[in-house]
Motif scaffolding. Structure first.
Motif, PDB file in Angstrom:
ATOM      1  N   GLY A 115       0.810  -1.218   0.000  1.00 20.07           N
ATOM      2  CA  GLY A 115       0.000   0.000   0.000  1.00 20.07           C
ATOM      3  C   GLY A 115       0.838   1.260   0.000  1.00 20.07           C
ATOM      4  N   ILE A 116       2.030   1.207   0.585  1.00 17.34           N
ATOM      5  CA  ILE A 116       2.915   2.383   0.568  1.00 17.34           C
ATOM      6  C   ILE A 116       3.314   2.716  -0.859  1.00 17.34           C
ATOM      7  N   LEU A 117       3.740   1.690  -1.599  1.00 14.40           N
ATOM      8  CA  LEU A 117       4.112   1.897  -2.997  1.00 14.40           C
ATOM      9  C   LEU A 117       2.906   2.320  -3.824  1.00 14.40           C
ATOM     10  N   GLY A 118       1.761   1.679  -3.562  1.00  9.13           N
ATOM     11  CA  GLY A 118       0.550   2.046  -4.276  1.00  9.13           C
ATOM     12  C   GLY A 118       0.111   3.466  -3.992  1.00  9.13           C
ATOM     13  N   ALA A 119       0.302   3.908  -2.738  1.00 10.40           N
ATOM     14  CA  ALA A 119      -0.065   5.278  -2.382  1.00 10.40           C
ATOM     15  C   ALA A 119       0.769   6.287  -3.155  1.00 10.40           C
ATOM     16  N   VAL A 120       2.068   6.044  -3.228  1.00  9.15           N
ATOM     17  CA  VAL A 120       2.956   6.948  -3.968  1.00  9.15           C
ATOM     18  C   VAL A 120       2.553   6.989  -5.445  1.00  9.15           C
ATOM     19  N   ALA A 121       2.280   5.816  -6.013  1.00  6.77           N
ATOM     20  CA  ALA A 121       1.924   5.742  -7.434  1.00  6.77           C
ATOM     21  C   ALA A 121       0.608   6.469  -7.712  1.00  6.77           C
ATOM     22  N   ASP A 122      -0.420   6.208  -6.895  1.00  3.64           N
ATOM     23  CA  ASP A 122      -1.720   6.835  -7.123  1.00  3.64           C
ATOM     24  C   ASP A 122      -1.644   8.356  -6.966  1.00  3.64           C
ATOM     25  N   CYS A 123      -0.964   8.808  -5.921  1.00  7.93           N
ATOM     26  CA  CYS A 123      -0.849  10.261  -5.717  1.00  7.93           C
ATOM     27  C   CYS A 123      -0.075  10.910  -6.865  1.00  7.93           C
ATOM     28  N   THR A 124       0.891  10.198  -7.411  1.00  5.99           N
ATOM     29  CA  THR A 124       1.693  10.754  -8.504  1.00  5.99           C
ATOM     30  C   THR A 124       0.849  10.945  -9.761  1.00  5.99           C
ATOM     31  N   TRP A 125       0.074   9.907 -10.140  1.00  7.37           N
ATOM     32  CA  TRP A 125      -0.697  10.081 -11.376  1.00  7.37           C
ATOM     33  C   TRP A 125      -1.846  11.066 -11.195  1.00  7.37           C
ATOM     34  N   LEU A 126      -2.415  11.136 -10.001  1.00  7.19           N
ATOM     35  CA  LEU A 126      -3.467  12.122  -9.761  1.00  7.19           C
ATOM     36  C   LEU A 126      -2.923  13.548  -9.897  1.00  7.19           C
ATOM     37  N   LEU A 127      -1.774  13.809  -9.278  1.00  8.02           N
ATOM     38  CA  LEU A 127      -1.185  15.139  -9.365  1.00  8.02           C
ATOM     39  C   LEU A 127      -0.694  15.442 -10.775  1.00  8.02           C
ATOM     40  N   ALA A 128      -0.185  14.417 -11.472  1.00  6.60           N
ATOM     41  CA  ALA A 128       0.267  14.619 -12.853  1.00  6.60           C
ATOM     42  C   ALA A 128      -0.917  14.968 -13.753  1.00  6.60           C
TER      43      ALA A 128
END
Length: 402
Positions: A115-128
């Motif tokens: 979930g830590i890795l998934g959190a970083v990935a999801d937040c990155t594409w949302l902000l992008a």
């Protein structure tokens, strides 16, 4: 024959040519497989025993998984159309897909460490995605992009809050953040429906596109999103259930107003218009029932929210898949038969999921929600079967849908 085959671009090049070609199939596969696994294969619980209950993982995956992929595909396709700027292709789209996919692995098994890795990935594409829309608005300030940018920013903030709550193991905060994320997505749906419905209805009323007979009242275009925003702000402020209940009913009524606007004569019964108005109908009905529940109606809020978020958002997403999947692959209306079948299956799945909990229908046989999940999966797979030949093969420039 050999020369024609050699000139055909590889599948990766075709899928990477436009956002919807890549992300609509990804969203359909996720929407078909993940809920089916949750309700059938995972009927005894998630594979990983994490801090968050399965229901919160499931809700997060629907909003940021299935609907998230659909959103990426729509935004990276529609924004270039609206701004007349080059669309992202190839590596940019596959980078979005990679980030989105990382988050889905964690959601598939409910593992807190992943979930830590998934959190970083999801937040990155949302902000992008927010940055992408903002950059296009700066380049084309005369184009009306404030509303999409506003709601995307809200969704990114809600997504960050959801992922933060998951990392902290705060179940109450996660539940609240997921609810707000779902409401924000409904607000974004209202914006999208306003942009898509007008050109689609005009194309049906005048296939020659020489006139624009359908012109909805300008003051009502943002009514539903505006009232959803009032619900979100009230939810964040922690108002009483009565106050938020009345606001939910008002927001639902605004979506119902969209349904009334869809009555444009006998053409209102065309599948394209019925699909878009059904999305508003289910969203509005769900919000009204959720408000009624908070005001003391004798049923839980959960099935009402499923009607809005599973039904309204789900049918809205599938409607965009069906319409944009034609218009952006060199084709036009009417909808093909498999698209209509897929939409009927999805509405059936939603009703089968919600009505037993509301006491309207008896519970179907088998594990809880298994039949609804199976029909829901069939809806996405039927659509994908019908549209994969369109999306996976090159074509001349298509039109648009908003």
């Amino acid at each position: 024959m050999h020369a024609q085959s050699a000139a055909t671009p590889p599948l990766a090049a075709v899928l990477g040519d436009e956002g919807l070609r890549l992300f609509f199939p990804l969203a359909a596969l996720h929407g078909a497989l993940w809920p089916f696994l949750w309700t059938v294969a995972y009927s005894l619980g998630m594979p990983a025993d994490g801090a968050m209950p399965p229901s919160l993982w499931h809700a997060t995956e629907m909003i940021f998984g299935t609907y998230g992929a659909a959103l990426i595909g729509f935004i990276t396709t529609a924004i270039p159309e609206w701004t007349d700027r080059p669309r992202p292709k190839g590596r940019a789209l596959f980078a979005f897909a990679g980030l989105w996919a990382v988050g889905r692995v964690a959601g598939l098994i409910g593992d807190d460490r992943l979930g830590i890795l998934g959190a970083v990935a999801d937040c990155t594409w949302l902000l992008a995605l927010v940055a992408y829309v903002a950059r296009n608005w700066i380049a084309r300030p005369h184009v009306r992009l404030f509303a999409p940018l506003f709601w995307l920013s809200g969704l990114a903030a809600a997504g960050i809050a959801v992922r933060g709550a998951f990392l902290l193991g705060d179940v109450e905060l996660a539940h609240e953040a997921i609810l707000i994320a779902g409401l924000v997505f409904l607000g974004l749906l209202g914006v999208v429906l306003a942009r898509v419905t007008v050109p689609v209805t005009n194309l049906i009323l005048d296939p020659s596109e020489a006139t624009s007979p359908y012109r909805p009242h300008p003051g009502r275009i943002n009514l539903a999103p505006g009232l959803v925003l009032a619900v979100v702000l009230a939810q964040m402020a922690g108002v009483s259930p009565a106050v938020s209940g009345f606001l939910l009913i008002a927001a639902g009524a605004a979506f119902m107003d969209r349904v009334a606007e869809a009555f444009v004569g006998r053409e209102a019964f065309r599948p394209e218009i019925l699909a878009l108005s059904s999305s508003s109908l289910l969203s509005g009905a769900g919000l009204i029932l959720a408000g009624a529940s908070r005001l003391g109606a004798p049923f839980a809020e959960t099935p009402a929210l499923h009607l809005a978020l599973m039904g309204g958002l789900g049918v809205g997403v599938l409607s965009v898949f069906a319409i944009a999947g034609l218009m952006h692959t060199g084709r036009t209306l009417p909808l093909p038969r498999l698209a209509v079948v897929a939409l009927v299956l999805m509405v059936s799945a939603v009703l089968l999921r919600v009505l037993p909990e509301l006491g309207v229908l008896p519970w179907p046989p088998g594990p809880p929600y298994a039949m609804a999940a199976t029909i829901w999966a069939a809806a996405f797979l039927v659509w994908l079967k019908g549209y994969w030949p369109y999306l996976s093969t090159p074509n001349s420039e298509g039109g648009g849908c908003g």
